[in-house]
Design a protein around this motif. Structure first.
Motif, mmCIF file in Angstrom:
data_model
loop_
_atom_site.group_PDB
_atom_site.id
_atom_site.type_symbol
_atom_site.label_atom_id
_atom_site.label_comp_id
_atom_site.label_asym_id
_atom_site.label_seq_id
_atom_site.Cartn_x
_atom_site.Cartn_y
_atom_site.Cartn_z
ATOM 1 N N GLY A 113 16.321 -23.952 -2.279
ATOM 2 C CA GLY A 113 16.491 -22.802 -1.384
ATOM 3 C C GLY A 113 16.707 -22.928 -0.033
ATOM 4 N N ALA A 114 15.886 -24.056 0.624
ATOM 5 C CA ALA A 114 16.385 -24.386 1.998
ATOM 6 C C ALA A 114 17.511 -24.372 2.381
ATOM 7 C CB ALA A 114 15.368 -25.326 2.515
ATOM 8 N N GLU A 115 18.236 -25.525 1.532
ATOM 9 C CA GLU A 115 19.553 -25.806 2.010
ATOM 10 C C GLU A 115 20.452 -24.583 1.677
ATOM 11 O OE1 GLU A 115 23.035 -28.689 -0.047
ATOM 12 O OE2 GLU A 115 21.088 -29.037 -0.769
ATOM 13 N N ALA A 116 20.109 -23.875 0.624
ATOM 14 C CA ALA A 116 21.023 -22.556 0.410
ATOM 15 C C ALA A 116 20.871 -21.564 1.530
ATOM 16 C CB ALA A 116 20.400 -21.892 -1.083
ATOM 17 N N LEU A 117 19.729 -21.351 2.081
ATOM 18 C CA LEU A 117 19.551 -20.505 3.001
ATOM 19 C C LEU A 117 20.301 -20.849 4.383
ATOM 20 C CD1 LEU A 117 18.041 -17.679 4.030
ATOM 21 C CD2 LEU A 117 16.059 -19.502 4.732
ATOM 22 N N ALA A 118 20.164 -22.069 4.580
ATOM 23 C CA ALA A 118 21.078 -22.611 5.764
ATOM 24 C C ALA A 118 22.601 -22.217 5.644
ATOM 25 C CB ALA A 118 20.997 -23.954 5.987
ATOM 26 N N LYS A 119 23.065 -22.544 4.330
ATOM 27 C CA LYS A 119 24.470 -22.379 4.113
ATOM 28 C C LYS A 119 24.864 -20.737 4.195
ATOM 29 C CE LYS A 119 25.281 -26.591 1.461
ATOM 30 N NZ LYS A 119 26.188 -27.056 0.142
ATOM 31 N N VAL A 120 24.040 -19.975 3.583
ATOM 32 C CA VAL A 120 24.225 -18.593 3.619
ATOM 33 C C VAL A 120 24.128 -18.025 4.992
ATOM 34 C CG1 VAL A 120 23.401 -16.333 2.721
ATOM 35 C CG2 VAL A 120 23.588 -18.374 1.263
ATOM 36 N N LYS A 121 23.406 -18.459 5.808
ATOM 37 C CA LYS A 121 23.207 -18.072 7.152
ATOM 38 C C LYS A 121 24.439 -18.462 8.062
ATOM 39 C CE LYS A 121 18.454 -17.124 7.534
ATOM 40 N NZ LYS A 121 18.270 -15.876 8.346
ATOM 41 N N ALA A 122 24.967 -19.686 7.783
ATOM 42 C CA ALA A 122 26.221 -20.213 8.441
ATOM 43 C C ALA A 122 27.239 -19.563 7.925
ATOM 44 C CB ALA A 122 26.227 -21.523 8.162
ATOM 45 N N ASP A 123 27.570 -19.260 6.953
ATOM 46 C CA ASP A 123 28.947 -18.467 6.313
ATOM 47 C C ASP A 123 28.464 -17.863 4.790
ATOM 48 O OD1 ASP A 123 31.274 -17.770 6.168
ATOM 49 O OD2 ASP A 123 32.138 -19.681 5.326
ATOM 50 N N ASP B 131 30.266 -5.039 -5.105
ATOM 51 C CA ASP B 131 30.467 -5.205 -3.883
ATOM 52 C C ASP B 131 31.776 -4.769 -3.363
ATOM 53 O OD1 ASP B 131 27.834 -5.942 -3.638
ATOM 54 O OD2 ASP B 131 27.908 -7.836 -2.968
ATOM 55 N N ALA B 132 32.710 -5.116 -4.057
ATOM 56 C CA ALA B 132 34.195 -4.843 -3.671
ATOM 57 C C ALA B 132 34.505 -3.222 -3.517
ATOM 58 C CB ALA B 132 35.060 -5.454 -4.586
ATOM 59 N N ALA B 133 33.767 -2.528 -4.346
ATOM 60 C CA ALA B 133 33.749 -1.122 -4.321
ATOM 61 C C ALA B 133 33.097 -0.364 -3.270
ATOM 62 C CB ALA B 133 33.324 -0.331 -5.761
ATOM 63 N N ARG C 3 33.601 -16.244 -3.129
ATOM 64 C CA ARG C 3 32.981 -17.265 -2.869
ATOM 65 C C ARG C 3 31.520 -17.353 -3.547
ATOM 66 N NH1 ARG C 3 31.678 -17.805 2.239
ATOM 67 N NH2 ARG C 3 31.155 -20.092 2.427
ATOM 68 N N ILE C 4 31.015 -18.334 -4.373
ATOM 69 C CA ILE C 4 29.875 -18.158 -5.113
ATOM 70 C C ILE C 4 29.123 -19.452 -4.688
ATOM 71 C CG2 ILE C 4 28.671 -18.173 -7.440
ATOM 72 C CD1 ILE C 4 31.158 -16.803 -8.673
ATOM 73 N N LEU C 5 27.826 -19.269 -4.326
ATOM 74 C CA LEU C 5 26.951 -20.417 -4.060
ATOM 75 C C LEU C 5 26.102 -20.632 -5.270
ATOM 76 C CD1 LEU C 5 25.896 -22.502 -2.275
ATOM 77 C CD2 LEU C 5 24.159 -20.657 -1.296
ATOM 78 N N LEU C 6 26.076 -21.713 -5.620
ATOM 79 C CA LEU C 6 25.252 -22.311 -6.948
ATOM 80 C C LEU C 6 24.100 -22.870 -6.494
ATOM 81 C CD1 LEU C 6 27.722 -23.807 -9.213
ATOM 82 C CD2 LEU C 6 27.020 -21.450 -9.462
ATOM 83 N N VAL C 7 22.623 -22.613 -6.710
ATOM 84 C CA VAL C 7 21.705 -23.058 -5.941
ATOM 85 C C VAL C 7 20.559 -23.481 -7.190
ATOM 86 C CG1 VAL C 7 19.751 -22.620 -4.534
ATOM 87 C CG2 VAL C 7 21.768 -21.517 -4.292
ATOM 88 N N ASP C 8 20.421 -24.885 -7.102
ATOM 89 C CA ASP C 8 19.548 -25.229 -8.381
ATOM 90 C C ASP C 8 19.103 -26.760 -8.175
ATOM 91 O OD1 ASP C 8 18.336 -25.984 -11.084
ATOM 92 O OD2 ASP C 8 19.186 -24.004 -11.713
ATOM 93 N N ASP C 9 17.828 -26.998 -8.469
ATOM 94 C CA ASP C 9 17.578 -28.186 -7.967
ATOM 95 C C ASP C 9 18.140 -29.270 -9.252
ATOM 96 O OD1 ASP C 9 15.546 -27.104 -9.418
ATOM 97 O OD2 ASP C 9 14.097 -28.582 -9.185
ATOM 98 N N PRO D 242 28.129 -16.440 1.359
ATOM 99 C CA PRO D 242 29.232 -15.979 0.314
ATOM 100 C C PRO D 242 29.228 -14.840 -0.296
ATOM 101 C CG PRO D 242 27.214 -16.913 -0.525
ATOM 102 C CD PRO D 242 27.033 -16.777 1.234
ATOM 103 N N ASP D 243 30.064 -14.602 -1.481
ATOM 104 C CA ASP D 243 30.312 -13.211 -1.832
ATOM 105 C C ASP D 243 28.870 -12.956 -3.012
ATOM 106 O OD1 ASP D 243 32.510 -12.301 -0.700
ATOM 107 O OD2 ASP D 243 33.492 -14.124 -1.699
ATOM 108 N N LEU D 244 28.411 -14.118 -3.469
ATOM 109 C CA LEU D 244 27.311 -13.867 -4.582
ATOM 110 C C LEU D 244 26.567 -15.276 -4.372
ATOM 111 C CD1 LEU D 244 27.487 -12.215 -7.660
ATOM 112 C CD2 LEU D 244 27.220 -14.577 -7.983
ATOM 113 N N VAL D 245 25.298 -15.123 -4.574
ATOM 114 C CA VAL D 245 24.543 -16.486 -4.929
ATOM 115 C C VAL D 245 23.655 -16.282 -6.250
ATOM 116 C CG1 VAL D 245 22.363 -17.486 -4.202
ATOM 117 C CG2 VAL D 245 23.906 -16.321 -2.490
#
Length: 126
Positions: free
Chosen positions: A34-44, A122-124, A3-9, A46-49
């Protein structure tokens, strides 16, 4: 599936990144700042941002700092994207915990290589 989170306005930038990443076997998530991203990352987490450096509410450096301060999200790799050309911006991002800083306009090959490198690292890890 990673799972990759894309964060850009910029919605246009997020759409472009999705075009680059759609062929990969990943789930793409999005956040407009960033605020929306932080909430999403803390909830679940991702593998990379992938996060823009300059955003309203919480910029890429602030997002990195917040993720590194939380034991649950400390290990999530963050790649910063920036149109800034000065070395100070890249140094601030790295000091905040960004694994890599990529210059905009983003080219597909360097982006995919950076993502592969950090997901493989990270997989290693045990």
């Amino acid at each position: 599936m990673k799972r990759i989170l894309l964060v850009d306005d910029s919605r246009v930038t997020r759409e472009l990144m999705k075009v680059y990443l759609i062929a990969r076997d990943v789930t793409l998530l999005e956040a407009a700042d960033g605020a929306e991203a932080l909430a999403k990352v803390k909830a679940d987490p991702p593998d990379l941002v992938l996060a823009d450096l300059r955003m309203p509410q919480l910029d890429g450096v602030g997002l990195c700092e917040a993720l590194r301060a939380d034991p649950r999200t400390r290990g999530v790799p963050v790649l910063i994207l920036t149109s800034e050309r000065d070395t100070e911006s890249a140094m601030r991002a790295r000091s905040a915990g960004a694994r890599e800083v990529l210059r905009k306009p983003i080219q597909p090959q360097p982006l995919l290589e950076a993502i592969n490198r950090h997901l493989a690292t990270d997989a290693a890890r045990p």
